[in-house]
Scaffold this motif. Sequence first.
Motif, PDB file in Angstrom:
ATOM      1  N   GLU A 148       0.808  -1.215   0.000  1.00 39.11           N
ATOM      2  CA  GLU A 148       0.000   0.000   0.000  1.00 39.11           C
ATOM      3  C   GLU A 148       0.843   1.268   0.000  1.00 39.11           C
ATOM      4  N   MET A 149       2.100   1.156   0.409  1.00 41.72           N
ATOM      5  CA  MET A 149       2.949   2.346   0.480  1.00 41.72           C
ATOM      6  C   MET A 149       3.168   2.920  -0.908  1.00 41.72           C
ATOM      7  N   PRO A 150       2.983   4.228  -1.046  1.00 41.20           N
ATOM      8  CA  PRO A 150       3.222   4.842  -2.350  1.00 41.20           C
ATOM      9  C   PRO A 150       4.712   4.829  -2.696  1.00 41.20           C
ATOM     10  N   LEU A 151       4.975   4.866  -3.969  1.00 41.91           N
ATOM     11  CA  LEU A 151       6.348   4.858  -4.474  1.00 41.91           C
ATOM     12  C   LEU A 151       7.179   5.995  -3.872  1.00 41.91           C
ATOM     13  N   ASP A 152       6.534   7.116  -3.575  1.00 40.58           N
ATOM     14  CA  ASP A 152       7.233   8.274  -2.992  1.00 40.58           C
ATOM     15  C   ASP A 152       7.947   7.922  -1.691  1.00 40.58           C
ATOM     16  N   ARG A 153       7.477   6.920  -0.981  1.00 38.36           N
ATOM     17  CA  ARG A 153       8.046   6.526   0.313  1.00 38.36           C
ATOM     18  C   ARG A 153       9.509   6.100   0.175  1.00 38.36           C
ATOM     19  N   LEU A 154       9.922   5.687  -1.026  1.00 37.07           N
ATOM     20  CA  LEU A 154      11.319   5.296  -1.247  1.00 37.07           C
ATOM     21  C   LEU A 154      12.243   6.507  -1.361  1.00 37.07           C
ATOM     22  N   MET A 155      11.670   7.695  -1.580  1.00 36.32           N
ATOM     23  CA  MET A 155      12.445   8.935  -1.709  1.00 36.32           C
ATOM     24  C   MET A 155      13.565   8.794  -2.740  1.00 36.32           C
ATOM     25  N   LEU A 156      13.180   8.369  -3.909  1.00 39.75           N
ATOM     26  CA  LEU A 156      14.130   8.163  -5.005  1.00 39.75           C
ATOM     27  C   LEU A 156      14.433   9.461  -5.731  1.00 39.75           C
ATOM     28  N   PRO A 157      15.574   9.532  -6.392  1.00 40.98           N
ATOM     29  CA  PRO A 157      15.826  10.663  -7.291  1.00 40.98           C
ATOM     30  C   PRO A 157      14.729  10.679  -8.368  1.00 40.98           C
ATOM     31  N   ILE A 158      14.437  11.844  -8.874  1.00 39.07           N
ATOM     32  CA  ILE A 158      13.303  12.024  -9.783  1.00 39.07           C
ATOM     33  C   ILE A 158      13.399  11.131 -11.029  1.00 39.07           C
ATOM     34  N   ARG A 159      14.587  10.966 -11.568  1.00 40.60           N
ATOM     35  CA  ARG A 159      14.752  10.144 -12.780  1.00 40.60           C
ATOM     36  C   ARG A 159      14.335   8.696 -12.515  1.00 40.60           C
ATOM     37  N   ALA A 160      14.800   8.128 -11.423  1.00 39.27           N
ATOM     38  CA  ALA A 160      14.452   6.742 -11.080  1.00 39.27           C
ATOM     39  C   ALA A 160      12.963   6.628 -10.760  1.00 39.27           C
ATOM     40  N   HIS A 161      12.448   7.591 -10.001  1.00 37.98           N
ATOM     41  CA  HIS A 161      11.026   7.584  -9.650  1.00 37.98           C
ATOM     42  C   HIS A 161      10.157   7.622 -10.902  1.00 37.98           C
ATOM     43  N   ASN A 162      10.464   8.549 -11.796  1.00 35.67           N
ATOM     44  CA  ASN A 162       9.654   8.697 -13.014  1.00 35.67           C
ATOM     45  C   ASN A 162       9.732   7.466 -13.907  1.00 35.67           C
ATOM     46  N   ALA A 163      10.892   6.859 -14.020  1.00 36.86           N
ATOM     47  CA  ALA A 163      11.037   5.654 -14.847  1.00 36.86           C
ATOM     48  C   ALA A 163      10.147   4.537 -14.304  1.00 36.86           C
ATOM     49  N   LEU A 164      10.156   4.344 -12.986  1.00 37.90           N
ATOM     50  CA  LEU A 164       9.310   3.308 -12.384  1.00 37.90           C
ATOM     51  C   LEU A 164       7.829   3.648 -12.541  1.00 37.90           C
ATOM     52  N   TRP A 165       7.500   4.898 -12.317  1.00 38.66           N
ATOM     53  CA  TRP A 165       6.100   5.341 -12.398  1.00 38.66           C
ATOM     54  C   TRP A 165       5.541   5.142 -13.807  1.00 38.66           C
ATOM     55  N   ARG A 166       6.330   5.546 -14.801  1.00 43.63           N
ATOM     56  CA  ARG A 166       5.874   5.388 -16.194  1.00 43.63           C
ATOM     57  C   ARG A 166       5.685   3.926 -16.551  1.00 43.63           C
ATOM     58  N   ARG A 167       6.448   3.054 -15.937  1.00 39.47           N
ATOM     59  CA  ARG A 167       6.353   1.620 -16.213  1.00 39.47           C
ATOM     60  C   ARG A 167       5.197   0.972 -15.445  1.00 39.47           C
ATOM     61  N   GLY A 168       4.545   1.755 -14.565  1.00 41.28           N
ATOM     62  CA  GLY A 168       3.367   1.268 -13.849  1.00 41.28           C
ATOM     63  C   GLY A 168       3.613   0.829 -12.425  1.00 41.28           C
ATOM     64  N   TYR A 169       4.816   1.065 -11.897  1.00 37.13           N
ATOM     65  CA  TYR A 169       5.118   0.702 -10.517  1.00 37.13           C
ATOM     66  C   TYR A 169       4.716   1.873  -9.619  1.00 37.13           C
ATOM     67  N   LYS A 170       3.575   1.727  -8.962  1.00 35.10           N
ATOM     68  CA  LYS A 170       3.019   2.829  -8.165  1.00 35.10           C
ATOM     69  C   LYS A 170       3.203   2.641  -6.665  1.00 35.10           C
ATOM     70  N   ASN A 171       3.632   1.443  -6.241  1.00 30.68           N
ATOM     71  CA  ASN A 171       3.795   1.223  -4.807  1.00 30.68           C
ATOM     72  C   ASN A 171       5.101   0.503  -4.509  1.00 30.68           C
ATOM     73  N   VAL A 172       5.512   0.576  -3.260  1.00 29.29           N
ATOM     74  CA  VAL A 172       6.802   0.030  -2.825  1.00 29.29           C
ATOM     75  C   VAL A 172       6.860  -1.485  -2.996  1.00 29.29           C
ATOM     76  N   GLY A 173       5.771  -2.164  -2.655  1.00 34.44           N
ATOM     77  CA  GLY A 173       5.762  -3.619  -2.741  1.00 34.44           C
ATOM     78  C   GLY A 173       6.083  -4.129  -4.131  1.00 34.44           C
ATOM     79  N   ALA A 174       5.541  -3.479  -5.140  1.00 32.88           N
ATOM     80  CA  ALA A 174       5.788  -3.896  -6.523  1.00 32.88           C
ATOM     81  C   ALA A 174       7.255  -3.711  -6.895  1.00 32.88           C
ATOM     82  N   VAL A 175       7.846  -2.626  -6.430  1.00 25.32           N
ATOM     83  CA  VAL A 175       9.253  -2.356  -6.745  1.00 25.32           C
ATOM     84  C   VAL A 175      10.174  -3.321  -5.994  1.00 25.32           C
ATOM     85  N   MET A 176       9.796  -3.671  -4.765  1.00 25.97           N
ATOM     86  CA  MET A 176      10.626  -4.576  -3.976  1.00 25.97           C
ATOM     87  C   MET A 176      10.696  -5.972  -4.591  1.00 25.97           C
TER      88      MET A 176
END
Length: 117
Positions: free
Chosen positions: A56-84
């Motif tokens: 449930e944690m939003p991707l923002d919780r990882l506090m990633l640099p904007i480039r990494a955050h945007n790349a994951l977001w565009r690919r559809g990774y919206k939460n921490v669990g999916a990225v982990m």
Amino acid sequence: MELTKPKLSYLASLIREDLANGVMAWDTPEGQSLTREDIRELCEALEPPKQESLHEMPLDRLMLPIRAHNALWRRGYKNVGAVMALTRRDLLLISHVGEGSADEILAAIENLREELQ
């Protein structure tokens, strides 16, 4: 007595003031004595701590640099669990994620795991 938000705020301000002055217990209007532990239990009962699941944690919780955050977001990774769930190899297959971004993402995941333990 019903504890409304304004009453709770007032009580909290009194308790903070008493704590600053070294008071260790409080008397209720009914004549009961409340300790710090009693106050803590009352507060927890009124508003239990919310524990977010990683999914449930939003991707923002990882506090990633904007480039990494945007790349994951565009690919559809919206939460921490999916990225982990991603491996380093999976990360490198994502557009605009290179070696540096993959390292940053993996480090952010590890930091969050340590924080949650």
